[in-house]
Design a protein around this motif. Structure first.
Motif, mmCIF file in Angstrom:
data_model
loop_
_atom_site.group_PDB
_atom_site.id
_atom_site.type_symbol
_atom_site.label_atom_id
_atom_site.label_comp_id
_atom_site.label_asym_id
_atom_site.label_seq_id
_atom_site.Cartn_x
_atom_site.Cartn_y
_atom_site.Cartn_z
ATOM 1 N N UNK A 223 0.777 -1.222 0.000
ATOM 2 C CA UNK A 223 0.000 0.000 0.000
ATOM 3 C C UNK A 223 0.811 1.276 0.000
ATOM 4 N N UNK A 224 1.995 1.261 -0.601
ATOM 5 C CA UNK A 224 2.822 2.461 -0.665
ATOM 6 C C UNK A 224 2.336 3.335 -1.820
ATOM 7 N N UNK A 225 2.222 4.627 -1.560
ATOM 8 C CA UNK A 225 1.819 5.553 -2.618
ATOM 9 C C UNK A 225 2.935 5.719 -3.650
ATOM 10 N N UNK A 226 2.542 6.041 -4.873
ATOM 11 C CA UNK A 226 3.463 6.309 -5.987
ATOM 12 C C UNK A 226 4.391 5.112 -6.264
ATOM 13 N N UNK A 227 3.853 3.912 -6.463
ATOM 14 C CA UNK A 227 4.725 2.736 -6.676
ATOM 15 C C UNK A 227 5.565 2.839 -7.953
ATOM 16 N N UNK A 228 4.999 3.465 -9.018
ATOM 17 C CA UNK A 228 5.768 3.584 -10.259
ATOM 18 C C UNK A 228 6.989 4.470 -10.069
ATOM 19 N N UNK A 229 6.855 5.518 -9.274
ATOM 20 C CA UNK A 229 7.973 6.415 -9.013
ATOM 21 C C UNK A 229 9.103 5.682 -8.303
ATOM 22 N N UNK A 230 8.772 4.873 -7.307
ATOM 23 C CA UNK A 230 9.805 4.146 -6.556
ATOM 24 C C UNK A 230 10.380 3.003 -7.384
ATOM 25 N N UNK A 231 9.566 2.399 -8.257
ATOM 26 C CA UNK A 231 10.086 1.336 -9.124
ATOM 27 C C UNK A 231 11.085 1.904 -10.135
ATOM 28 N N UNK A 232 10.766 3.070 -10.700
ATOM 29 C CA UNK A 232 11.704 3.709 -11.632
ATOM 30 C C UNK A 232 12.985 4.109 -10.925
ATOM 31 N N UNK A 233 12.866 4.604 -9.694
ATOM 32 C CA UNK A 233 14.048 4.964 -8.912
ATOM 33 C C UNK A 233 14.909 3.734 -8.632
ATOM 34 N N UNK A 234 14.262 2.602 -8.308
ATOM 35 C CA UNK A 234 15.018 1.366 -8.057
ATOM 36 C C UNK A 234 15.704 0.874 -9.325
ATOM 37 N N UNK A 235 15.040 1.017 -10.476
ATOM 38 C CA UNK A 235 15.640 0.615 -11.749
ATOM 39 C C UNK A 235 16.906 1.414 -12.037
ATOM 40 N N UNK A 236 16.847 2.740 -11.881
ATOM 41 C CA UNK A 236 18.006 3.577 -12.193
ATOM 42 C C UNK A 236 19.138 3.400 -11.206
ATOM 43 N N UNK A 237 18.816 3.345 -9.905
ATOM 44 C CA UNK A 237 19.865 3.255 -8.885
ATOM 45 C C UNK A 237 20.452 1.854 -8.775
ATOM 46 N N UNK A 238 19.839 0.874 -9.438
ATOM 47 C CA UNK A 238 20.403 -0.475 -9.401
ATOM 48 C C UNK A 238 21.746 -0.548 -10.123
ATOM 49 N N UNK A 239 22.035 0.441 -10.982
ATOM 50 C CA UNK A 239 23.331 0.483 -11.650
ATOM 51 C C UNK A 239 24.442 0.942 -10.709
ATOM 52 N N UNK A 240 24.083 1.538 -9.560
ATOM 53 C CA UNK A 240 25.081 1.979 -8.595
ATOM 54 C C UNK A 240 25.370 0.824 -7.645
#
Length: 364
Positions: A223-240
């Motif tokens: 039930x976290x708000x803005x799941x797409x925003x956090x998923x995109x953030x996880x996708x980009x930061x996974x390269x770090x």
């Protein structure tokens, strides 16, 4: 080799080492000064390398090279446009709900102060409030939103560079053949390098995409708000490496902690979900898919994060592993520098050219 030659080689070694170190300092200084130019160029280069695989796949199925490039660019542009629209909608909704989140965060902040005072911790409330005042954090949001225009401009530059680079690869082999007297060895080494790099980028991008999807599912379930925003953030930061997953988990975990439908237990579950996703994909799945020969030692991965982050800033953090892996693959593709590639890899690794043998190919 006689004694005179050995003495001459020993005498010139300190001079050569000094010149090499001086050249390295000049190169690093130039990269640091030109970081604003290098980051978009490097990012577009890596994207173009990934895009060459679908281009040649379409060409093998009877589509002309130019049409293959345009079809690939149109599909990627369509997907990025849809994702951008969804992200803009999520960011706008997030900005609208900031006042409510600020008040909730301030209530938790006051409860922490009261709890610390109740257990007898000696603090100066006015000094402590300067450190943890949530209004200081929320004031950063307008500044972050103000960078959207800069990000859009950089994205346009990267997109144009990707287009030109993809069309440039159509005649790359012909240019190399005309420029070199004996192009066969150089083309073979470049082919091995490009194939290995494309495999690494494809696998890393796929792992990051799976990470984003699993994070989206975890946020939806909890039930976290803005799941797409956090998923995109996880996708980009996974390269770090090492800290990317931690940075991606902080905003949604804090949001769930202060939200009315959340709390300590749901936030702990979300943090555990992030930890489990990154442990399974980063430590179990990714090494098996890539192979140890395409890996870096833990020390080198963390050192690359520090070095490239210092040279290129935030873009260097995102590209640190990609740049170091590119350097490692390039060093491994030449016999005289292969020993340096071994030093960058994990212990007991096998050569890249043995584990990932690539036969003759028409790809650039």
């Amino acid at each position: 080799m006689n004694d005179e030659d050995l003495d001459e080689a020993a005498n010139t070694m300190p001079l050569n080492l000094t010149l090499a170190l001086a050249a390295l300092v000049v190169i690093i200084g130039g990269m640091k000064l030109g970081a604003s130019l290098l980051v978009p160029l490097l990012l577009s280069l890596f994207i173009a390398v990934i895009c060459t695989s679908p281009v040649h796949w379409l060409h093998r199925h009877g589509v002309s090279l130019r049409l293959s490039v345009w079809l690939t660019l149109m599909v990627i542009g369509l997907l990025l446009s849809l994702l951008g629209l969804l992200l803009v909608n999520s960011v706008n909704t997030f900005a609208e709900e900031l006042p409510g989140l600020e008040s909730q965060l301030y209530e938790h902040y006051l409860s922490i102060l009261n709890w610390l005072a109740g257990i007898g911790v000696s603090i100066r409330p006015e000094r402590f409030s300067e450190w943890l005042d949530p209004t200081q954090a929320t004031q950063l949001i307008p500044a972050l939103l103000g960078e959207v225009g800069n990000v859009v401009m950089q994205s346009l530059i990267v997109g144009l560079l990707v287009i030109f680079l993809l069309f440039e690869t159509l005649h790359f082999r012909d240019k190399v053949s005309q420029a070199l007297l004996n192009p066969a060895p150089s083309l073979q080494r470049f082919n091995e390098f490009s194939q290995t790099l494309k495999r690494y980028l494809a696998v890393k991008t796929l792992i990051s995409l799976v990470t984003g999807v699993l994070v989206w599912l975890a946020c939806k379930i909890l039930g976290v708000d803005f799941p797409l925003l956090w998923a995109t953030l996880a996708f980009g930061l996974n390269y770090i490496p090492n800290i990317g997953s931690v940075l991606a988990a902080i905003p949604p975990v804090l949001l769930l902690l202060v939200s009315p439908q959340g709390g300590v237990f749901p936030a702990t579950l979300l943090a555990g979900s992030y930890l489990g996703i990154n442990f399974v994909l980063g430590n179990l799945v990714e090494p098996r898919v890539m192979g140890r020969a395409l890996g870096l030692s833990t020390f080198v991965a963390f050192l690359s994060l520090v070095v490239w982050g210092w040279i290129l800033g935030t873009g260097g953090l995102l590209l640190s592993v990609l740049l170091t892996m590119t350097l490692k693959i390039a060093l491994d593709s030449h016999p005289q520098t292969r020993w340096m590639a071994r030093l960058l890899g994990p212990a007991h690794e096998r050569p890249v050219t043995q584990t990932n043998h690539v036969g003759p190919s028409s790809e650039p």
